[in-house]
Write a protein that holds these residues in place. Structure first.
Motif, PDB file in Angstrom:
ATOM      1  N   ALA A  96     -30.205 -21.434  -9.596  1.00  0.00           N
ATOM      2  CA  ALA A  96     -29.416 -20.909  -8.489  1.00  0.00           C
ATOM      3  C   ALA A  96     -30.485 -20.668  -7.238  1.00  0.00           C
ATOM      4  O   ALA A  96     -29.811 -21.003  -5.885  1.00  0.00           O
ATOM      5  CB  ALA A  96     -29.036 -19.279  -8.766  1.00  0.00           C
ATOM      6  N   ARG A  97     -31.772 -20.539  -7.387  1.00  0.00           N
ATOM      7  CA  ARG A  97     -32.463 -20.472  -6.244  1.00  0.00           C
ATOM      8  C   ARG A  97     -33.110 -21.905  -5.634  1.00  0.00           C
ATOM      9  O   ARG A  97     -33.888 -21.934  -4.747  1.00  0.00           O
ATOM     10  CB  ARG A  97     -33.790 -19.593  -6.690  1.00  0.00           C
ATOM     11  CG  ARG A  97     -33.478 -18.292  -6.992  1.00  0.00           C
ATOM     12  CD  ARG A  97     -34.382 -17.134  -7.494  1.00  0.00           C
ATOM     13  NE  ARG A  97     -33.812 -16.072  -7.885  1.00  0.00           N
ATOM     14  CZ  ARG A  97     -33.631 -14.958  -7.098  1.00  0.00           C
ATOM     15  NH1 ARG A  97     -34.115 -14.806  -6.116  1.00  0.00           N
ATOM     16  NH2 ARG A  97     -33.095 -13.723  -7.691  1.00  0.00           N
ATOM     17  N   MET A  98     -32.743 -22.856  -6.385  1.00  0.00           N
ATOM     18  CA  MET A  98     -32.860 -24.078  -5.731  1.00  0.00           C
ATOM     19  C   MET A  98     -31.708 -24.390  -5.057  1.00  0.00           C
ATOM     20  O   MET A  98     -31.675 -25.563  -4.228  1.00  0.00           O
ATOM     21  CB  MET A  98     -33.067 -25.161  -7.034  1.00  0.00           C
ATOM     22  CG  MET A  98     -34.104 -24.879  -8.034  1.00  0.00           C
ATOM     23  SD  MET A  98     -34.241 -25.971  -9.427  1.00  0.00           S
ATOM     24  CE  MET A  98     -35.271 -25.433 -10.350  1.00  0.00           C
ATOM     25  N   TYR A 101     -21.296 -21.427  -2.393  1.00  0.00           N
ATOM     26  CA  TYR A 101     -20.940 -21.069  -3.604  1.00  0.00           C
ATOM     27  C   TYR A 101     -21.826 -21.777  -4.935  1.00  0.00           C
ATOM     28  O   TYR A 101     -22.108 -23.057  -4.830  1.00  0.00           O
ATOM     29  CB  TYR A 101     -19.374 -21.275  -3.999  1.00  0.00           C
ATOM     30  CG  TYR A 101     -18.614 -20.569  -3.028  1.00  0.00           C
ATOM     31  CD1 TYR A 101     -18.906 -19.261  -2.638  1.00  0.00           C
ATOM     32  CD2 TYR A 101     -17.330 -21.259  -2.315  1.00  0.00           C
ATOM     33  CE1 TYR A 101     -18.025 -18.613  -1.539  1.00  0.00           C
ATOM     34  CE2 TYR A 101     -16.841 -20.647  -1.165  1.00  0.00           C
ATOM     35  CZ  TYR A 101     -17.223 -19.195  -0.857  1.00  0.00           C
ATOM     36  OH  TYR A 101     -16.312 -18.870  -0.199  1.00  0.00           O
ATOM     37  N   LEU A 102     -22.106 -20.855  -6.027  1.00  0.00           N
ATOM     38  CA  LEU A 102     -22.796 -21.415  -7.244  1.00  0.00           C
ATOM     39  C   LEU A 102     -21.681 -21.249  -8.314  1.00  0.00           C
ATOM     40  O   LEU A 102     -21.115 -20.491  -8.695  1.00  0.00           O
ATOM     41  CB  LEU A 102     -23.885 -20.587  -7.660  1.00  0.00           C
ATOM     42  CG  LEU A 102     -24.949 -20.159  -6.625  1.00  0.00           C
ATOM     43  CD1 LEU A 102     -25.810 -19.243  -7.105  1.00  0.00           C
ATOM     44  CD2 LEU A 102     -25.774 -21.377  -6.263  1.00  0.00           C
ATOM     45  N   ARG A 135     -23.587 -17.241  -3.367  1.00  0.00           N
ATOM     46  CA  ARG A 135     -24.869 -17.387  -3.324  1.00  0.00           C
ATOM     47  C   ARG A 135     -25.578 -16.303  -2.686  1.00  0.00           C
ATOM     48  O   ARG A 135     -26.452 -15.519  -3.150  1.00  0.00           O
ATOM     49  CB  ARG A 135     -25.408 -18.810  -2.733  1.00  0.00           C
ATOM     50  CG  ARG A 135     -26.726 -19.053  -3.250  1.00  0.00           C
ATOM     51  CD  ARG A 135     -27.044 -20.318  -2.459  1.00  0.00           C
ATOM     52  NE  ARG A 135     -27.112 -20.441  -1.434  1.00  0.00           N
ATOM     53  CZ  ARG A 135     -28.105 -20.220  -0.405  1.00  0.00           C
ATOM     54  NH1 ARG A 135     -29.164 -19.747  -0.799  1.00  0.00           N
ATOM     55  NH2 ARG A 135     -27.810 -20.274   0.878  1.00  0.00           N
ATOM     56  N   GLU A 136     -25.180 -16.269  -1.481  1.00  0.00           N
ATOM     57  CA  GLU A 136     -25.739 -14.954  -0.733  1.00  0.00           C
ATOM     58  C   GLU A 136     -25.928 -13.570  -1.190  1.00  0.00           C
ATOM     59  O   GLU A 136     -26.820 -12.991  -1.459  1.00  0.00           O
ATOM     60  CB  GLU A 136     -25.470 -14.955   0.772  1.00  0.00           C
ATOM     61  CG  GLU A 136     -25.915 -16.219   1.558  1.00  0.00           C
ATOM     62  CD  GLU A 136     -25.656 -16.004   3.136  1.00  0.00           C
ATOM     63  OE1 GLU A 136     -25.287 -14.910   3.470  1.00  0.00           O
ATOM     64  OE2 GLU A 136     -25.765 -16.908   3.718  1.00  0.00           O
ATOM     65  N   LEU A 137     -24.685 -13.376  -1.835  1.00  0.00           N
ATOM     66  CA  LEU A 137     -24.504 -12.104  -2.540  1.00  0.00           C
ATOM     67  C   LEU A 137     -25.295 -11.947  -3.815  1.00  0.00           C
ATOM     68  O   LEU A 137     -25.776 -11.044  -4.332  1.00  0.00           O
ATOM     69  CB  LEU A 137     -22.966 -11.627  -2.648  1.00  0.00           C
ATOM     70  CG  LEU A 137     -22.608 -10.178  -3.298  1.00  0.00           C
ATOM     71  CD1 LEU A 137     -23.104  -9.118  -2.529  1.00  0.00           C
ATOM     72  CD2 LEU A 137     -21.016 -10.322  -3.683  1.00  0.00           C
ATOM     73  N   TYR A 138     -25.169 -13.335  -4.347  1.00  0.00           N
ATOM     74  CA  TYR A 138     -25.831 -13.257  -5.687  1.00  0.00           C
ATOM     75  C   TYR A 138     -27.459 -12.937  -5.629  1.00  0.00           C
ATOM     76  O   TYR A 138     -28.017 -12.184  -6.472  1.00  0.00           O
ATOM     77  CB  TYR A 138     -25.677 -14.893  -6.282  1.00  0.00           C
ATOM     78  CG  TYR A 138     -26.608 -14.978  -7.499  1.00  0.00           C
ATOM     79  CD1 TYR A 138     -26.170 -14.902  -8.862  1.00  0.00           C
ATOM     80  CD2 TYR A 138     -27.705 -15.719  -7.349  1.00  0.00           C
ATOM     81  CE1 TYR A 138     -27.190 -15.099  -9.867  1.00  0.00           C
ATOM     82  CE2 TYR A 138     -28.740 -15.702  -8.532  1.00  0.00           C
ATOM     83  CZ  TYR A 138     -28.200 -15.594  -9.858  1.00  0.00           C
ATOM     84  OH  TYR A 138     -28.870 -15.856 -10.697  1.00  0.00           O
TER      85      TYR A 138
END
Length: 306
Positions: free
Chosen positions: A77-79, A84-85, A169-172
């Motif tokens: 996820a951090r890559m 959206y993921l 992604r940003e919220l994650y």
């Protein structure tokens, strides 16, 4: 308005023929995949042919000792720089070309929705009992789950499955991502925290993947042991929320359904399997009181305990 980007993240282990079907299914989506990030366990099991796809793909290899259900997905996820993921497993196949599109629609229907997960349909070889379990856990009607649904839905309020689930992604990242060491259940642990912070989790019945297993009673025992361990390790999410009632409801509904299908003798098998599932769950909840040799025989993830 510019289309939001979606990166697909898949942990892989010895992918076989199904891998090619999964890639073809992702290539044909109406909502294009921006990038495919594969976290492969065991470089020696990976073949160059697995990378034959029109989707931009990057593969990261790790050892079995390095793999963790939460940490490995979080690393991927951090890559990503996508909006959206979309997390999937290698054995989940898109049922049609609209999987990603329908997940995006579900996650965008309200600003406070942080995640959306797909409906899982049984495979052709799926046993009768498991077919009903799929119907029970993944009904035909979509809904968004909020904290206010806890009295009605109980543990199912937090249900979310990384077999096929999309996250903003940003919220994650803002919420810290998946727990970095977990035996199992990283999706529900995160979804529980998401909901407790006032966000919603959408179940998107129109987004469909084909995915099921024909687990034996003993495999169900091991799986439920690890499930209960994950709940016991995260009281901040699961404390005070009982899972047993939902399990009993599933057994009763399945028994009635089997009788209506003209297969009442399968109720004996249902009771047998359910007993093993419940025993695994009970032992997992109390795992701290068990000697290590008992835990080693109960778990399906022995490396977690090393």
């Amino acid at each position: 308005m510019e289309k939001k980007t979606v990166d697909v993240i898949i942990p892989a282990y010895r992918p076989g023929e199904g891998w090619k079907l999964l890639l073809r299914g992702l290539e044909g989506q109406t909502w294009p995949v921006h990038r495919l990030i594969v976290m492969n366990t065991g470089e020696e099991n990976w073949e160059a042919a697995y990378e034959k796809t029109t989707i931009p793909m990057e593969v990261h290899h790790l050892t079995r000792e390095e793999f963790d259900h939460g940490k490995t997905r979080d690393q991927a996820a951090r890559m990503s720089q996508a909006d959206y993921l979309l997390f999937m497993t290698q054995d989940a196949l898109p049922e049609d070309r609209h999987l990603i599109e329908k997940l995006v629609e579900a996650i965008e229907q309200e600003e406070k929705i942080g995640a959306a997960y797909a409906r899982q349909l049984p495979r052709e070889d799926c046993r009768l009992m498991e077919q009903y379990t799929r119907q029970f856990n993944y009904p035909e009607k979509s809904r968004v789950k909020w904290l206010a649904d806890l009295p009605e839905l109980g543990i199912k309020t937090y249900f979310c499955s990384n077999v096929c689930a999309m996250y903003k992604r940003e919220l994650y990242l803002q919420l810290g991502g998946f727990v970095k060491k977990t035996i199992f259940n990283e999706d529900m642990i995160f979804a529980g925290g998401l909901i407790q912070k006032g966000y919603g989790v959408a179940y998107a019945a129109e987004a469909k993947v084909v995915h099921s297993h024909n687990h034996s009673a003993i495999q169900q025992f091991h799986r439920n042991f690890d499930l209960a361990v994950s709940q016991a390790d995260h009281p901040e999410v699961f404390d005070g929320i009982r899972s047993e009632g939902e399990g009993i409801r599933l057994v009763k509904k399945t028994a009635g359904w089997l009788c209506r299908q003209g297969k009442p003798w399968l109720v004996i098998q249902l009771v047998w399997q359910s007993g093993w599932k419940y025993l695994g769950y009970l032992l997992g909840k109390k795992y701290r009181k068990l000697p290590r040799w008992v835990i080693d025989r109960c778990t399906m993830n022995p490396k977690y305990w090393e």
